[in-house]
Motif scaffolding. Structure first.
Motif, mmCIF file in Angstrom:
data_model
loop_
_atom_site.group_PDB
_atom_site.id
_atom_site.type_symbol
_atom_site.label_atom_id
_atom_site.label_comp_id
_atom_site.label_asym_id
_atom_site.label_seq_id
_atom_site.Cartn_x
_atom_site.Cartn_y
_atom_site.Cartn_z
ATOM 1 N N PRO A 120 0.884 -1.115 0.042
ATOM 2 C CA PRO A 120 -0.182 -0.008 -0.232
ATOM 3 C C PRO A 120 0.712 1.279 0.075
ATOM 4 O O PRO A 120 0.495 2.285 -0.753
ATOM 5 C CB PRO A 120 -0.825 -0.101 1.275
ATOM 6 N N GLY A 121 2.022 1.312 0.700
ATOM 7 C CA GLY A 121 2.850 2.505 0.745
ATOM 8 C C GLY A 121 3.414 2.658 -0.661
ATOM 9 O O GLY A 121 3.656 3.977 -1.176
ATOM 10 N N LEU A 122 3.882 1.461 -1.212
ATOM 11 C CA LEU A 122 4.533 1.695 -2.643
ATOM 12 C C LEU A 122 3.422 2.252 -3.520
ATOM 13 O O LEU A 122 3.844 3.106 -4.634
ATOM 14 C CB LEU A 122 5.189 0.467 -3.093
ATOM 15 N N PHE A 123 2.484 1.722 -3.361
ATOM 16 C CA PHE A 123 1.079 1.988 -4.507
ATOM 17 C C PHE A 123 0.887 3.437 -4.290
ATOM 18 O O PHE A 123 0.736 4.198 -5.352
ATOM 19 C CB PHE A 123 0.054 1.307 -4.158
ATOM 20 N N ASP A 124 0.733 4.027 -2.943
ATOM 21 C CA ASP A 124 0.398 5.368 -2.942
ATOM 22 C C ASP A 124 1.520 6.323 -3.422
ATOM 23 O O ASP A 124 1.255 7.391 -3.888
ATOM 24 C CB ASP A 124 0.204 5.591 -1.111
ATOM 25 N N ALA A 125 2.807 6.053 -3.071
ATOM 26 C CA ALA A 125 3.851 6.762 -3.532
ATOM 27 C C ALA A 125 3.918 6.929 -4.891
ATOM 28 O O ALA A 125 4.250 7.965 -5.571
ATOM 29 C CB ALA A 125 5.186 6.298 -2.966
ATOM 30 N N VAL A 132 1.586 6.484 -7.280
ATOM 31 C CA VAL A 132 0.214 7.466 -7.681
ATOM 32 C C VAL A 132 0.547 8.894 -7.435
ATOM 33 O O VAL A 132 0.239 9.537 -8.233
ATOM 34 C CB VAL A 132 -1.115 6.838 -6.918
ATOM 35 N N ALA A 133 0.990 9.032 -6.335
ATOM 36 C CA ALA A 133 1.450 10.495 -5.844
ATOM 37 C C ALA A 133 2.414 11.029 -6.910
ATOM 38 O O ALA A 133 2.464 12.508 -7.089
ATOM 39 C CB ALA A 133 1.963 10.691 -4.436
ATOM 40 N N ARG A 134 3.291 10.332 -7.561
ATOM 41 C CA ARG A 134 4.211 10.659 -8.579
ATOM 42 C C ARG A 134 3.707 10.609 -9.889
ATOM 43 O O ARG A 134 4.402 11.031 -10.734
ATOM 44 C CB ARG A 134 5.485 10.041 -8.299
ATOM 45 N N GLY A 135 2.499 10.594 -10.186
ATOM 46 C CA GLY A 135 1.898 10.509 -11.472
ATOM 47 C C GLY A 135 1.661 9.028 -11.934
ATOM 48 O O GLY A 135 1.319 9.098 -13.382
ATOM 49 N N THR A 136 1.822 7.853 -11.457
ATOM 50 C CA THR A 136 1.728 6.492 -12.265
ATOM 51 C C THR A 136 0.354 6.294 -12.167
ATOM 52 O O THR A 136 -0.217 6.700 -11.493
ATOM 53 C CB THR A 136 2.602 5.654 -11.253
ATOM 54 N N ARG A 137 0.051 5.625 -13.255
ATOM 55 C CA ARG A 137 -1.251 5.418 -13.401
ATOM 56 C C ARG A 137 -1.341 3.501 -13.157
ATOM 57 O O ARG A 137 -0.860 3.001 -13.950
ATOM 58 C CB ARG A 137 -1.966 5.448 -14.806
ATOM 59 N N LEU A 138 -1.916 3.308 -12.099
ATOM 60 C CA LEU A 138 -1.823 1.966 -11.974
ATOM 61 C C LEU A 138 -3.394 1.000 -11.918
ATOM 62 O O LEU A 138 -4.383 1.576 -11.721
ATOM 63 C CB LEU A 138 -1.343 1.500 -10.360
ATOM 64 N N CYS A 139 -3.226 -0.098 -12.507
ATOM 65 C CA CYS A 139 -4.483 -0.948 -12.944
ATOM 66 C C CYS A 139 -4.383 -2.294 -11.913
ATOM 67 O O CYS A 139 -3.440 -2.935 -12.091
ATOM 68 C CB CYS A 139 -4.620 -1.131 -14.143
ATOM 69 N N LEU A 140 -5.276 -2.285 -10.939
ATOM 70 C CA LEU A 140 -5.459 -3.318 -10.312
ATOM 71 C C LEU A 140 -6.492 -4.556 -11.058
ATOM 72 O O LEU A 140 -7.093 -4.302 -12.004
ATOM 73 C CB LEU A 140 -5.961 -3.248 -8.784
ATOM 74 N N GLN A 141 -6.433 -5.704 -10.534
ATOM 75 C CA GLN A 141 -7.359 -6.746 -11.460
ATOM 76 C C GLN A 141 -7.100 -6.810 -12.669
ATOM 77 O O GLN A 141 -7.928 -6.793 -13.658
ATOM 78 C CB GLN A 141 -8.777 -6.339 -11.195
ATOM 79 N N THR A 142 -5.698 -7.050 -13.052
ATOM 80 C CA THR A 142 -5.343 -7.236 -14.320
ATOM 81 C C THR A 142 -4.767 -8.631 -14.412
ATOM 82 O O THR A 142 -4.053 -8.910 -13.360
ATOM 83 C CB THR A 142 -4.436 -6.083 -14.892
ATOM 84 N N GLU A 143 -4.707 -9.240 -15.438
ATOM 85 C CA GLU A 143 -3.875 -10.467 -15.839
ATOM 86 C C GLU A 143 -3.168 -10.303 -17.101
ATOM 87 O O GLU A 143 -3.485 -10.133 -18.173
ATOM 88 C CB GLU A 143 -5.072 -11.559 -16.258
#
Length: 52
Positions: A11-16, A18-29
């Motif tokens: 969760p900390g890595l994810f938040d950091a 996203v805060a820097r502009g990364t677009r992340l997608c969960l529930q992907t294969e």
């Protein structure tokens, strides 16, 4: 060195990210890739919507 379980660190890595502009997608294969002389084509399926 940090010895931390994934469920606490992720969760900390994810938040950091996203805060820097990364677009992340969960529930992907990750699906099979294809490589040719021009590069690599990767296909990802969205498990929520079902599209690729």
């Amino acid at each position: 060195m940090c010895d931390m379980p994934q469920h606490l660190m992720e969760p900390g890595l994810f938040d950091a990210a996203v805060a820097r502009g990364t677009r992340l997608c969960l529930q992907t294969e990750y699906l099979p890739r294809a490589q040719d002389a021009d590069g690599v084509m990767v296909t990802v399926r969205d498990r929520l919507r079902g599209d690729t």
